[in-house]
Write a protein that holds these residues in place. Sequence first.
Motif, PDB file in Angstrom:
ATOM      1  N   ASP A   1       0.849  -1.197   0.000  1.00 55.43           N
ATOM      2  CA  ASP A   1       0.000   0.000   0.000  1.00 55.43           C
ATOM      3  C   ASP A   1       0.885   1.247   0.000  1.00 55.43           C
ATOM      4  OD1 ASP A   1      -1.899   1.915   0.266  1.00 55.43           O
ATOM      5  OD2 ASP A   1      -2.689   1.225   2.195  1.00 55.43           O
ATOM      6  N   PHE A   2       1.302   1.680  -1.195  1.00 56.43           N
ATOM      7  CA  PHE A   2       2.204   2.816  -1.307  1.00 56.43           C
ATOM      8  C   PHE A   2       1.535   4.124  -0.868  1.00 56.43           C
ATOM      9  CE2 PHE A   2       4.349  -0.241  -3.978  1.00 56.43           C
ATOM     10  CZ  PHE A   2       5.688   0.038  -3.757  1.00 56.43           C
ATOM     11  N   GLN A   3       0.225   4.218  -1.049  1.00 57.57           N
ATOM     12  CA  GLN A   3      -0.485   5.438  -0.691  1.00 57.57           C
ATOM     13  C   GLN A   3      -0.793   5.501   0.802  1.00 57.57           C
ATOM     14  OE1 GLN A   3      -1.099   7.977  -2.791  1.00 57.57           O
ATOM     15  NE2 GLN A   3      -0.032   6.838  -4.401  1.00 57.57           N
ATOM     16  N   GLY A   4      -1.233   4.391   1.361  1.00 59.58           N
ATOM     17  CA  GLY A   4      -1.718   4.407   2.738  1.00 59.58           C
ATOM     18  C   GLY A   4      -0.674   4.163   3.808  1.00 59.58           C
ATOM     19  N   ASN A   5       0.431   3.513   3.467  1.00 58.20           N
ATOM     20  CA  ASN A   5       1.437   3.184   4.481  1.00 58.20           C
ATOM     21  C   ASN A   5       2.151   4.426   4.999  1.00 58.20           C
ATOM     22  OD1 ASN A   5       0.953   0.462   4.479  1.00 58.20           O
ATOM     23  ND2 ASN A   5       2.646  -0.077   3.133  1.00 58.20           N
ATOM     24  N   GLU A   6       2.475   4.401   6.286  1.00 59.43           N
ATOM     25  CA  GLU A   6       3.199   5.523   6.905  1.00 59.43           C
ATOM     26  C   GLU A   6       4.616   5.625   6.359  1.00 59.43           C
ATOM     27  OE1 GLU A   6       4.661   4.626  11.051  1.00 59.43           O
ATOM     28  OE2 GLU A   6       3.351   2.868  10.764  1.00 59.43           O
ATOM     29  N   SER A   7       5.176   6.828   6.437  1.00 59.41           N
ATOM     30  CA  SER A   7       6.557   7.049   6.002  1.00 59.41           C
ATOM     31  C   SER A   7       7.509   6.562   7.092  1.00 59.41           C
ATOM     32  CB  SER A   7       6.774   8.536   5.725  1.00 59.41           C
ATOM     33  OG  SER A   7       8.093   8.774   5.299  1.00 59.41           O
ATOM     34  N   LEU A   8       8.615   5.950   6.668  1.00 56.95           N
ATOM     35  CA  LEU A   8       9.554   5.343   7.625  1.00 56.95           C
ATOM     36  C   LEU A   8      10.980   5.588   7.152  1.00 56.95           C
ATOM     37  CD1 LEU A   8       9.816   3.435  10.140  1.00 56.95           C
ATOM     38  CD2 LEU A   8       9.926   1.534   8.508  1.00 56.95           C
ATOM     39  N   THR A   9      11.804   6.142   8.047  1.00 55.77           N
ATOM     40  CA  THR A   9      13.216   6.383   7.716  1.00 55.77           C
ATOM     41  C   THR A   9      14.168   5.659   8.661  1.00 55.77           C
ATOM     42  OG1 THR A   9      13.199   8.400   9.067  1.00 55.77           O
ATOM     43  CG2 THR A   9      12.732   8.647   6.705  1.00 55.77           C
ATOM     44  N   ASP A  10      13.649   5.160   9.781  1.00 51.92           N
ATOM     45  CA  ASP A  10      14.485   4.492  10.787  1.00 51.92           C
ATOM     46  C   ASP A  10      14.577   3.001  10.464  1.00 51.92           C
ATOM     47  OD1 ASP A  10      15.826   3.525  12.956  1.00 51.92           O
ATOM     48  OD2 ASP A  10      14.396   4.271  14.461  1.00 51.92           O
ATOM     49  N   MET A  11      15.775   2.523  10.120  1.00 53.78           N
ATOM     50  CA  MET A  11      15.921   1.119   9.742  1.00 53.78           C
ATOM     51  C   MET A  11      15.832   0.179  10.941  1.00 53.78           C
ATOM     52  SD  MET A  11      19.944   1.160   8.786  1.00 53.78           S
ATOM     53  CE  MET A  11      21.156   1.914   9.863  1.00 53.78           C
ATOM     54  N   ARG A  12      15.780   0.749  12.146  1.00 53.60           N
ATOM     55  CA  ARG A  12      15.654  -0.095  13.347  1.00 53.60           C
ATOM     56  C   ARG A  12      14.230  -0.096  13.911  1.00 53.60           C
ATOM     57  NH1 ARG A  12      20.764   1.806  13.203  1.00 53.60           N
ATOM     58  NH2 ARG A  12      22.440   0.319  13.611  1.00 53.60           N
ATOM     59  N   ALA A  13      13.336   0.674  13.289  1.00 53.00           N
ATOM     60  CA  ALA A  13      11.944   0.731  13.747  1.00 53.00           C
ATOM     61  C   ALA A  13      11.208  -0.542  13.344  1.00 53.00           C
ATOM     62  CB  ALA A  13      11.249   1.956  13.165  1.00 53.00           C
ATOM     63  N   VAL A  14      10.491  -1.139  14.276  1.00 54.46           N
ATOM     64  CA  VAL A  14       9.760  -2.384  14.032  1.00 54.46           C
ATOM     65  C   VAL A  14       8.377  -2.060  13.459  1.00 54.46           C
ATOM     66  CG1 VAL A  14       8.773  -4.454  15.091  1.00 54.46           C
ATOM     67  CG2 VAL A  14      10.994  -3.584  15.872  1.00 54.46           C
ATOM     68  N   LYS A  15       8.139  -2.527  12.240  1.00 56.80           N
ATOM     69  CA  LYS A  15       6.882  -2.275  11.547  1.00 56.80           C
ATOM     70  C   LYS A  15       6.465  -3.522  10.773  1.00 56.80           C
ATOM     71  CE  LYS A  15       6.641   2.091  12.745  1.00 56.80           C
ATOM     72  NZ  LYS A  15       5.548   2.626  13.597  1.00 56.80           N
ATOM     73  N   SER A  16       5.302  -3.439  10.125  1.00 58.60           N
ATOM     74  CA  SER A  16       4.872  -4.560   9.285  1.00 58.60           C
ATOM     75  C   SER A  16       5.796  -4.673   8.073  1.00 58.60           C
ATOM     76  CB  SER A  16       3.433  -4.362   8.820  1.00 58.60           C
ATOM     77  OG  SER A  16       3.358  -3.306   7.874  1.00 58.60           O
ATOM     78  N   LEU A  17       5.851  -5.861   7.519  1.00 57.61           N
ATOM     79  CA  LEU A  17       6.696  -6.094   6.350  1.00 57.61           C
ATOM     80  C   LEU A  17       6.248  -5.214   5.180  1.00 57.61           C
ATOM     81  CD1 LEU A  17       9.080  -7.833   5.438  1.00 57.61           C
ATOM     82  CD2 LEU A  17       7.458  -9.577   4.695  1.00 57.61           C
ATOM     83  N   ASP A  18       4.943  -4.972   5.073  1.00 63.12           N
ATOM     84  CA  ASP A  18       4.411  -4.141   3.994  1.00 63.12           C
ATOM     85  C   ASP A  18       4.959  -2.717   4.097  1.00 63.12           C
ATOM     86  OD1 ASP A  18       2.049  -4.595   1.899  1.00 63.12           O
ATOM     87  OD2 ASP A  18       1.978  -2.516   2.542  1.00 63.12           O
ATOM     88  N   VAL A  19       4.985  -2.161   5.297  1.00 59.44           N
ATOM     89  CA  VAL A  19       5.493  -0.806   5.514  1.00 59.44           C
ATOM     90  C   VAL A  19       6.983  -0.737   5.192  1.00 59.44           C
ATOM     91  CG1 VAL A  19       5.982   0.946   7.274  1.00 59.44           C
ATOM     92  CG2 VAL A  19       3.738  -0.162   7.199  1.00 59.44           C
ATOM     93  N   ILE A  20       7.734  -1.735   5.628  1.00 58.33           N
ATOM     94  CA  ILE A  20       9.182  -1.741   5.379  1.00 58.33           C
ATOM     95  C   ILE A  20       9.481  -1.778   3.886  1.00 58.33           C
ATOM     96  CG2 ILE A  20      11.282  -3.138   5.613  1.00 58.33           C
ATOM     97  CD1 ILE A  20      10.293  -3.927   8.389  1.00 58.33           C
TER      98      ILE A  20
END
Length: 788
Positions: free
Chosen positions: A259-278
């Motif tokens: 989900d390129f439109q809906g997923n949150e922006s992420l810049t921290d490579m150590r932040a734990v998120k869903s695989l889709d967001v990463i």
Amino acid sequence: MNSDLTRKLPVLEEKIIAFLKKELQRLKQILSPDYQENIEMKSEDETDAREGVLKMALHFLCKMEHKDLADELNDNEINVGCQKDLKRNLKNKYQSVFEGIAKHGSSVLLEKIYTDLYITEGGSGEVNEKHEVRQIEYRSKKPAGQDRPIKCVDIFKPSSIQDKSIRRVLTKGVAGIGKTISVHKYILDWAEGNNNQDIKFIFPLCFRELNIMKENEYSLMDLLHHFFPELKEFKFVCQKKYQLLFVLDGLDECRLQLDFQGNESLTDMRAVKSLDVILTNLIKGNLFSSALLWVTSRPAAAGRIPAECVDLVTEVQGFNDVQKEEYFRKRISDQSCASKIISHIKSSRSLHIMCHMPVFCWIAAMVLQMIYSTGHKQIPKTLTEMYTFFLMFQTRQRSAKFDNLQDPEVQWNPELILRLGKLAYEQLEKGNLIFYEEDLRECGIDVKEATVCSGMCTQIFREESGIFLGTVFCFVHLSIQEYLAALYAFLMMANERNDIISAQRAHKKTSMAILHKSAVDKALAYDDGRFDLFLRFLLGLSLESNQTLLDGLVSRRQVGCMDKISTLFGLADNDKTIRYIKDKIREAHSSERMINLFHCLNELNDHSLLKEIQSFLSAGKLSKAKLSPGQWSALVFVLLTSDQNLDVFDLKKFIRSDEALLRLKPVVEESHTTLLDSCGLTSQSCTTLASILCKESSNLRKLDLSGNHIGDAGVKKLCSGLKNPNCALETLSLSGCGVTGEGYAALASALKSNPSHLEELDLRGNDPGDSGVKLLTSALTNQKCKLR
């Protein structure tokens, strides 16, 4: 003793100093971003000595109050070691390939069988609605030089015409065309130190394995450590210090939403998120913004990545004619046999086209080697025959391996083939190419015995295990899945009188034509061509030549005392099917559906419509003939599937009318030059031409409409196509077309909207007036206008 030591100390001192100087020079080089360590193993003693020198260097740097330099040197040394370990592990993983089932197939060195593939640069991530076999047939006819070739090793190097660096590449290609093997060769060359040494780390990730992890959350660092445990000590101290490459292989197999439109922006490579967001943030460039990214996909799934996230699209076209021969000569040690196989492949257009795909070359090599070595009288000339022989070969292999049977007759296992066929059919309906344990269980396949099932059909059914993950399953190629699905439908009707397509149980006397009708309707219902090849295989199985090969799979209680399976289904059934297909050809609105129906007639050995058209062609009577809808369709089929490239299409050879141009629209779309001069066309034809110019897939570059009184109305319709961003027309002739100032105004507007393609415009013999000339001249002042 002491005197001996005293004499040897100077030599020892000299060796120690030389070693120290060498290692200090290496430590100095380690601080350079260009340093690459050889992956060859060092002795344990030498490694210990190196560690000693490093400790000394770190100690003295700290004493000199340069702890920052000491930390940097230590981090770099750790990273060099990680790089060396990664290269060694990737080399071990990719230097060999399994032909057939992973772990159970025969392993062979990649270098021994690898043949360069034809890869082209350019294109887009648009969805191609053609069935993949049709895409192969289409590309085999494209004029040479129309696409710009690119070497796989240079995939991230900008060409002379590009003015920006390339960071994200999308490589598309149909199943079995060689996308993954190209990736493996690229990685192997890097790991062995042969190419692209400016890249420091390559991280290959496969969507097939990522799917199994989709329910859990990770950080990007966790993900890398999971797949590459040798990187546990790697220090990502500065993202821009090292050139990294992430490879995401098999986008078409991805079961994540992305989900390129809906997923949150992420810049921290150590932040734990869903695989889709990463993954979406990695592709966007929010994570590791300087890293290179390479995604491979089948064409139908390429559009899942937004265009703004792709710097370059490339396409693996498979083997060209020279590479096909090179493959067979590499793959087959007996060169006399290789020559026979090459000659036979060339004699069959359908087989020769399919050999653009490396996986089909592998199937053909296996089958034809067996036939020539055993002296079998029947040599496959159609796709159905080739795949039927392939099934026979794998079944024999299984009998010899598991049952120690060397009987030349095939010992079929009908129950197992039905289970595999059911899996193939049900997953084809769902559009799935990979399957999981629950999918196998639903079709009665015991997961614990999956390897034995795979052994039954060896390379037909492949098991692939991730290094740390569960097991996924797939057929070697989509066409094999389609063949087994068709075989399942055929056997269920033959043995159980069960039409699985319409989900109806037929009467005892119901004919095979009922199943064929259901299959034709089903194939026409899917615009993506999902059941096109399935239908061709199903109809091919109704011929006596293929049924003889499958003798033993059809229940004898249905046959009674008759010897041949073919007596189950008389010629009358095929005649009914042929009449039904011809009716559908007359109704077909899509050229793709119509072309597949003609292939179906070929499978049934019916060439009546084609013979009618070919007789017109050979007698030169097409310019005067009045054709029926079926004959028009046959003409389009003949032109699109002929051996000649459709570089130039001249309507004067056919029927000069608006109807003829509309009927032959699919041919015009694939031609490079279309000559319509003095054909009595009206503005009606300009609507047809405008729709062609709007298509991104159109090859049309030169269009001659001179001598047709299309007038201003026709030019206006044509301009709706000229101004479309997809239009790539380079030459347009409108001389003597009755165009006035109104038409010139429309042309000027179109040139302003899309100035970058049209190079030649012939408007002689028209009466634009002063206003028309001024408007067109003003359009030429645009700096982007290429008009000469």
